[in-house]
Design a protein around this motif. Structure first.
Motif, PDB file in Angstrom:
ATOM      1  N   ILE A   1      -7.787   4.279   7.769  1.00  0.00           N
ATOM      2  CA  ILE A   1      -6.324   4.306   7.911  1.00  0.00           C
ATOM      3  C   ILE A   1      -5.776   2.884   8.031  1.00  0.00           C
ATOM      4  CG2 ILE A   1      -4.425   4.972   9.459  1.00  0.00           C
ATOM      5  CD1 ILE A   1      -6.096   7.564  10.025  1.00  0.00           C
ATOM      6  N   LYS A   2      -6.434   2.060   8.840  1.00  0.00           N
ATOM      7  CA  LYS A   2      -5.993   0.663   8.973  1.00  0.00           C
ATOM      8  C   LYS A   2      -6.100  -0.061   7.634  1.00  0.00           C
ATOM      9  CE  LYS A   2      -7.100   0.048  13.840  1.00  0.00           C
ATOM     10  NZ  LYS A   2      -7.899  -0.700  14.822  1.00  0.00           N
ATOM     11  N   TYR A   3      -7.196   0.153   6.930  1.00  0.00           N
ATOM     12  CA  TYR A   3      -7.379  -0.481   5.621  1.00  0.00           C
ATOM     13  C   TYR A   3      -6.316  -0.008   4.633  1.00  0.00           C
ATOM     14  CZ  TYR A   3      -9.094  -1.582   1.013  1.00  0.00           C
ATOM     15  OH  TYR A   3      -9.161  -2.014  -0.287  1.00  0.00           O
ATOM     16  N   ARG A   4      -6.099   1.304   4.559  1.00  0.00           N
ATOM     17  CA  ARG A   4      -5.101   1.845   3.629  1.00  0.00           C
ATOM     18  C   ARG A   4      -3.733   1.234   3.905  1.00  0.00           C
ATOM     19  NH1 ARG A   4      -2.935   7.568   4.807  1.00  0.00           N
ATOM     20  NH2 ARG A   4      -2.104   6.273   6.464  1.00  0.00           N
ATOM     21  N   ASP A   5      -3.354   1.212   5.174  1.00  0.00           N
ATOM     22  CA  ASP A   5      -2.041   0.694   5.517  1.00  0.00           C
ATOM     23  C   ASP A   5      -1.906  -0.790   5.169  1.00  0.00           C
ATOM     24  OD1 ASP A   5      -1.485   3.252   6.389  1.00  0.00           O
ATOM     25  OD2 ASP A   5      -1.566   2.750   8.525  1.00  0.00           O
ATOM     26  N   ALA A   6      -2.936  -1.567   5.476  1.00  0.00           N
ATOM     27  CA  ALA A   6      -2.896  -3.008   5.168  1.00  0.00           C
ATOM     28  C   ALA A   6      -2.931  -3.248   3.659  1.00  0.00           C
ATOM     29  CB  ALA A   6      -4.056  -3.721   5.855  1.00  0.00           C
ATOM     30  N   ASN A   7      -3.795  -2.524   2.969  1.00  0.00           N
ATOM     31  CA  ASN A   7      -3.926  -2.681   1.525  1.00  0.00           C
ATOM     32  C   ASN A   7      -2.623  -2.333   0.812  1.00  0.00           C
ATOM     33  OD1 ASN A   7      -5.575  -3.142  -0.874  1.00  0.00           O
ATOM     34  ND2 ASN A   7      -5.416  -0.937  -1.194  1.00  0.00           N
ATOM     35  N   CYS A   8      -2.012  -1.245   1.221  1.00  0.00           N
ATOM     36  CA  CYS A   8      -0.794  -0.806   0.548  1.00  0.00           C
ATOM     37  C   CYS A   8       0.411  -1.657   0.947  1.00  0.00           C
ATOM     38  CB  CYS A   8      -0.556   0.672   0.802  1.00  0.00           C
ATOM     39  SG  CYS A   8      -1.846   1.694   0.012  1.00  0.00           S
ATOM     40  N   ALA A   9       0.401  -2.220   2.142  1.00  0.00           N
ATOM     41  CA  ALA A   9       1.449  -3.164   2.520  1.00  0.00           C
ATOM     42  C   ALA A   9       1.352  -4.399   1.631  1.00  0.00           C
ATOM     43  CB  ALA A   9       1.335  -3.546   3.987  1.00  0.00           C
ATOM     44  N   PHE A  10       0.132  -4.830   1.364  1.00  0.00           N
ATOM     45  CA  PHE A  10      -0.075  -5.969   0.469  1.00  0.00           C
ATOM     46  C   PHE A  10       0.386  -5.630  -0.945  1.00  0.00           C
ATOM     47  CE2 PHE A  10      -2.750  -8.409  -2.488  1.00  0.00           C
ATOM     48  CZ  PHE A  10      -2.402  -9.698  -2.105  1.00  0.00           C
ATOM     49  N   ALA A  11      -0.019  -4.483  -1.449  1.00  0.00           N
ATOM     50  CA  ALA A  11       0.389  -4.056  -2.792  1.00  0.00           C
ATOM     51  C   ALA A  11       1.899  -3.886  -2.871  1.00  0.00           C
ATOM     52  CB  ALA A  11      -0.304  -2.745  -3.166  1.00  0.00           C
ATOM     53  N   GLY A  12       2.499  -3.498  -1.761  1.00  0.00           N
ATOM     54  CA  GLY A  12       3.933  -3.254  -1.727  1.00  0.00           C
ATOM     55  C   GLY A  12       4.768  -4.480  -1.424  1.00  0.00           C
ATOM     56  N   SER A  13       4.147  -5.651  -1.506  1.00  0.00           N
ATOM     57  CA  SER A  13       4.911  -6.869  -1.238  1.00  0.00           C
ATOM     58  C   SER A  13       4.579  -7.978  -2.232  1.00  0.00           C
ATOM     59  CB  SER A  13       4.633  -7.353   0.184  1.00  0.00           C
ATOM     60  OG  SER A  13       3.268  -7.748   0.318  1.00  0.00           O
ATOM     61  N   ALA A  14       4.077  -7.623  -3.381  1.00  0.00           N
ATOM     62  CA  ALA A  14       3.578  -8.612  -4.338  1.00  0.00           C
ATOM     63  C   ALA A  14       4.666  -9.471  -4.971  1.00  0.00           C
ATOM     64  CB  ALA A  14       2.766  -7.919  -5.427  1.00  0.00           C
ATOM     65  N   THR A  15       5.798  -8.882  -5.294  1.00  0.00           N
ATOM     66  CA  THR A  15       6.795  -9.628  -6.065  1.00  0.00           C
ATOM     67  C   THR A  15       8.066  -9.928  -5.292  1.00  0.00           C
ATOM     68  OG1 THR A  15       7.950  -7.696  -6.947  1.00  0.00           O
ATOM     69  CG2 THR A  15       5.997  -8.469  -8.154  1.00  0.00           C
TER      70      THR A  15
END
Length: 126
Positions: A82-96
């Motif tokens: 859950i921690k990984y998913r949240d961190a990974n998707c926060a990163f993916a959701g802030s790329a541009t």
């Protein structure tokens, strides 16, 4: 720099925003009628609720099937996931820094949740 950002955005969208739509008729139908970023995010959020219920059911089933130390290991792994998913998707959701990030982030959560639900279902078999 702009080309790099656009390329990263396109790649993230391809990986995070559309993978589930190809395999999911309800999500595909919703995305096909989505006219705005908010509509696309809502499509992802709606399907994420479905997949989250699936994930929770699969987790409870998999946890019940474990014995001894494996039960605690699965709990630990799930918390870390859950921690990984949240961190990974926060990163993916802030790329541009653009609005497409919202679609990428919500698509990432959906895809990862769907994949994890399948992994947990596979722990106990069909």
């Amino acid at each position: 720099m702009i080309r790099t950002s656009l390329a990263v955005s396109a790649l993230l969208f391809a990986v995070c925003g559309t993978a589930s739509a190809a395999d999911n008729a309800a999500l595909k139908k919703c995305m096909d009628t989505a006219n705005t970023t908010a509509d696309m995010v809502n499509c992802n959020a709606k399907e994420t609720k479905v997949q989250d219920k699936r994930l929770n059911t699969a987790y409870k089933t998999a946890l019940a099937a474990q014995e001894g130390a494996r039960k605690q290991q699965l709990q630990d792994v799930q918390r870390l996931w859950i921690k990984y998913r949240d961190a990974n998707c926060a990163f993916a959701g802030s790329a541009t820094g653009g609005t497409i990030d919202q679609v990428n982030g919500s698509g990432c959560v959906l895809d990862m949740t769907q994949t994890r639900a399948q992994e947990l279902e596979d722990l106990v078999g069909p």
